[in-house]
Design an enzyme around this catalytic site. Sequence first.
Site, PDB file in Angstrom:
ATOM      1  N   LYS A 121       0.841  -1.206   0.000  1.00 28.28           N
ATOM      2  CA  LYS A 121       0.000   0.000   0.000  1.00 28.28           C
ATOM      3  C   LYS A 121       0.872   1.251   0.000  1.00 28.28           C
ATOM      4  O   LYS A 121       0.631   2.197  -0.758  1.00 28.28           O
ATOM      5  CB  LYS A 121      -0.937  -0.010   1.217  1.00 28.28           C
ATOM      6  CG  LYS A 121      -2.063  -1.010   1.073  1.00 28.28           C
ATOM      7  CD  LYS A 121      -2.825  -1.256   2.371  1.00 28.28           C
ATOM      8  CE  LYS A 121      -3.840  -2.374   2.162  1.00 28.28           C
ATOM      9  NZ  LYS A 121      -4.501  -2.819   3.393  1.00 28.28           N
TER      10      LYS A 121
ATOM     11  N   GLN B 209      -4.817  -1.363   9.648  1.00 27.55           N
ATOM     12  CA  GLN B 209      -4.769  -2.724   9.087  1.00 27.55           C
ATOM     13  C   GLN B 209      -5.376  -3.730  10.067  1.00 27.55           C
ATOM     14  O   GLN B 209      -5.000  -3.756  11.242  1.00 27.55           O
ATOM     15  CB  GLN B 209      -3.307  -3.086   8.775  1.00 27.55           C
ATOM     16  CG  GLN B 209      -3.133  -4.410   8.087  1.00 27.55           C
ATOM     17  CD  GLN B 209      -3.717  -4.455   6.680  1.00 27.55           C
ATOM     18  OE1 GLN B 209      -3.516  -3.555   5.882  1.00 27.55           O
ATOM     19  NE2 GLN B 209      -4.468  -5.502   6.385  1.00 27.55           N
TER      20      GLN B 209
ATOM     21  N   ASP C 233     -11.148   2.893   4.071  1.00 31.42           N
ATOM     22  CA  ASP C 233     -11.567   1.489   4.015  1.00 31.42           C
ATOM     23  C   ASP C 233     -13.096   1.382   3.888  1.00 31.42           C
ATOM     24  O   ASP C 233     -13.615   0.317   3.572  1.00 31.42           O
ATOM     25  CB  ASP C 233     -11.132   0.752   5.301  1.00 31.42           C
ATOM     26  CG  ASP C 233     -10.023  -0.257   5.041  1.00 31.42           C
ATOM     27  OD1 ASP C 233      -9.786  -0.597   3.866  1.00 31.42           O
ATOM     28  OD2 ASP C 233      -9.395  -0.706   6.026  1.00 31.42           O
TER      29      ASP C 233
END
Length: 294
Positions: A54, A98, A121
């Site tokens: 990422k 995460q 997200d």
Amino acid sequence: MSATIIDGKVNAAALRVRVADEVKRLSSQHGLTPGLAVVLAGNNPASESYVGSKAKVTVETGMRSFDHRLPDSVSQADLLALVAKLNADPAVHGILVQLPLPPQIDANRVLDAIDPRKDVDGFHPVNVGRLASGLPALVPCTPLGCVMLAKTAHASLAGLEAVVIGRSNIVGKPVSQLLLAENATVTIAHSRTRDLPAVCRRADLLVAAIGKPEFVRGDWIKPGATVIDVGINRVPGVNGKSKLVGDVNFAEAVEVAGAITPVPGGVGPMTIACLMVNTVRAACAIAGLPPPAV
Ligand code: NAD
């Protein structure tokens, strides 16, 4: 007859180029450089690899990457304090914590603490609710990638019979909401669905997000249908090595479908590219600019 293969790598590469173009335009026209902060607690090898990819793509597309590594023993209070700091930081437009988080952390409390405008997200209840209400929202990356890939096979998804197998908050539910927003007629199938093969055979567009290797068989697929396989399952391969397969039996499905995503190389590569899309969208919204062209 063999289906058209929907190439996720090619589509993701093209999407990253479009993101990079928008980032250049925002920088030259508005002096705005989108920034993405990624928070990793602990040292789960899979998470470390995702976070590394990422950060790399963030920099490659011209954005700023802020990497925050915390020990496995991090307290809930310290993690919440970091999220609060990132919420307040004007250089940060996207925040990604995460998952999975260490067991002492209440993941929902952490995700709820993220500013919904920076929730790249798309897991914050405000964004979940906005998506369900048909309002502009930051939407989860993998479902966004699925819909983009489906659109490469159809000029419009309006009126299509879409069947989504799986009702998770991460994939099944948001992909269903996105398909509804595209005016598809959506059926959500799950572990309690009766006669799943018959339900699948109705689908012009079948999305499989189950987590069971090669579960969907060729004779479940309507001839000519588009199949989007979200599954990533590691199974034993040849010579003692493992290999990745999807939730769809590809060898059977490719003979029946009109278009199909492979595993690997289908939905997977789109996820990070869509994270970049969300970061640019978040940066524009926070700066009060019109939505970007990605
Ligand atoms: P999950 O375990 O949270 O949900 C699985 C869903 O499948 C559940 O809603 C369940 O009802 C349904 N299901 C289980 N058994 C079933 C059965 N026998 N018949 C019908 N439905 C059944 O999984 P998830 O997080 O939604 O992920 C699904 C798959 O997608 C996994 O393989 C995961 O690795 C993969 N995934 C891929 C990406 C990507 O970037 N490509 C991202 C997220 C998840």
